[in-house]
Design an enzyme around this catalytic site. Structure first.
Site, PDB file in Angstrom:
ATOM      1  N   SER A 171       0.800  -1.227   0.000  1.00  0.00           N
ATOM      2  CA  SER A 171       0.000   0.000   0.000  1.00  0.00           C
ATOM      3  C   SER A 171       0.836   1.281   0.000  1.00  0.00           C
ATOM      4  O   SER A 171       0.318   2.339  -0.324  1.00  0.00           O
ATOM      5  CB  SER A 171      -0.949   0.021   1.195  1.00  0.00           C
ATOM      6  OG  SER A 171      -0.248   0.187   2.404  1.00  0.00           O
TER       7      SER A 171
ATOM      8  N   LYS B 166       0.712   4.955   6.674  1.00  0.00           N
ATOM      9  CA  LYS B 166       0.053   5.757   5.640  1.00  0.00           C
ATOM     10  C   LYS B 166       0.650   7.158   5.628  1.00  0.00           C
ATOM     11  O   LYS B 166       1.456   7.517   6.476  1.00  0.00           O
ATOM     12  CB  LYS B 166      -1.460   5.851   5.894  1.00  0.00           C
ATOM     13  CG  LYS B 166      -2.196   4.525   5.989  1.00  0.00           C
ATOM     14  CD  LYS B 166      -2.230   3.767   4.678  1.00  0.00           C
ATOM     15  CE  LYS B 166      -2.962   2.434   4.836  1.00  0.00           C
ATOM     16  NZ  LYS B 166      -2.879   1.623   3.600  1.00  0.00           N
TER      17      LYS B 166
END
EC number: 3.4.21.89
Length: 224
Positions: free
Chosen positions: A44, A113
């Site tokens: 990701s 993230k």
């Protein structure tokens, strides 16, 4: 072997065991207060972080400077990105926790993230050029995975006080704030769930390097 010969060996084992316990205790203290190691279990955050990378995470970085747009962070996703309980039982949780502590496996509740929105920001996707905007200004994102769009999913959110809007760099492979818009909290992660800031890739050795910093997520003037 007489008793006199066995005694030094016994004491030697006790000393080795005590040294091991102390080393683990000191390591645990350091990792809980200052610096920790995390395993990257997914794609990701590519191309910045690859599956299998181990990263060194500073737990004090955000004590010295405030969280800013563009920062990459490690956070506890329980209550936002993940359930508060795994549902697997205490024994499985304990085994998984040990594997995570030693950097052998990833965590189901710990995420990495990038910050796109801080408290008070109005974050939208997308403008006429397909870019994410923050407070009406387009964000240039040089860190995006090659070929990925800033987002195929439309969103229009205002980040509340005490929370963050987070997205992965490999947008087509990242489950992030966008995926939780209809959930309690609206995909926003509480700031008090932030664990720390990645500062270096330490494994594999051919990727050993400091984490790069970009002026990414800084809105450009007039959206250009």
């Amino acid at each position: 072997m007489d008793t006199a010969e066995r005694q030094p060996r016994k004491q030697g084992w006790r000393f080795a065991l005590l040294a091991l316990v102390l080393a683990v205790a000191i390591s645990g203290l350091v990792r809980s207060l200052w610096i920790d190691v995390y395993y990257i279990p997914s794609e990701s955050m590519e191309p910045l972080l690859e599956t299998g990378d181990r990263i060194l995470v500073s737990r004090t970085a955000f004590s010295d400077e405030p969280i800013a747009r563009g920062d990459v962070m490690v956070f506890d996703g329980r209550g936002s990105f993940a359930p508060l309980s795994s549902g697997k039982g205490p024994l499985v949780d304990a085994v998984n926790a040990a594997g995570q502590w030693f950097g052998l496996i990833g965590s189901d509740t710990t995420y990495v993230k990038r910050v796109l929105g801080i408290p008070g920001d109005h974050v939208q996707c997308c403008d006429d050029a397909g870019r994410v905007t923050v407070n009406g200004q387009a964000v240039e994102e040089p860190y995006l995975f090659p070929g990925d769009e800033p987002s195929k999913q439309k969103f229009d959110v205002v980040v509340p006080e005490g929370r963050l809007w987070l997205m992965g760099d490999h947008r087509s492979r990242s489950a992030d704030s966008r995926a939780l818009l209809g959930a309690p909290g609206g995909g926003m992660v509480p700031i008090d769930r932030v664990i720390g800031k990645p500062v270096r890739i330490i494994w594999p050795l051919d990727r050993f390097a400091e984490m790069p910093r970009y002026p990414q997520a800084t809105p450009t003037k007039n959206g250009h």
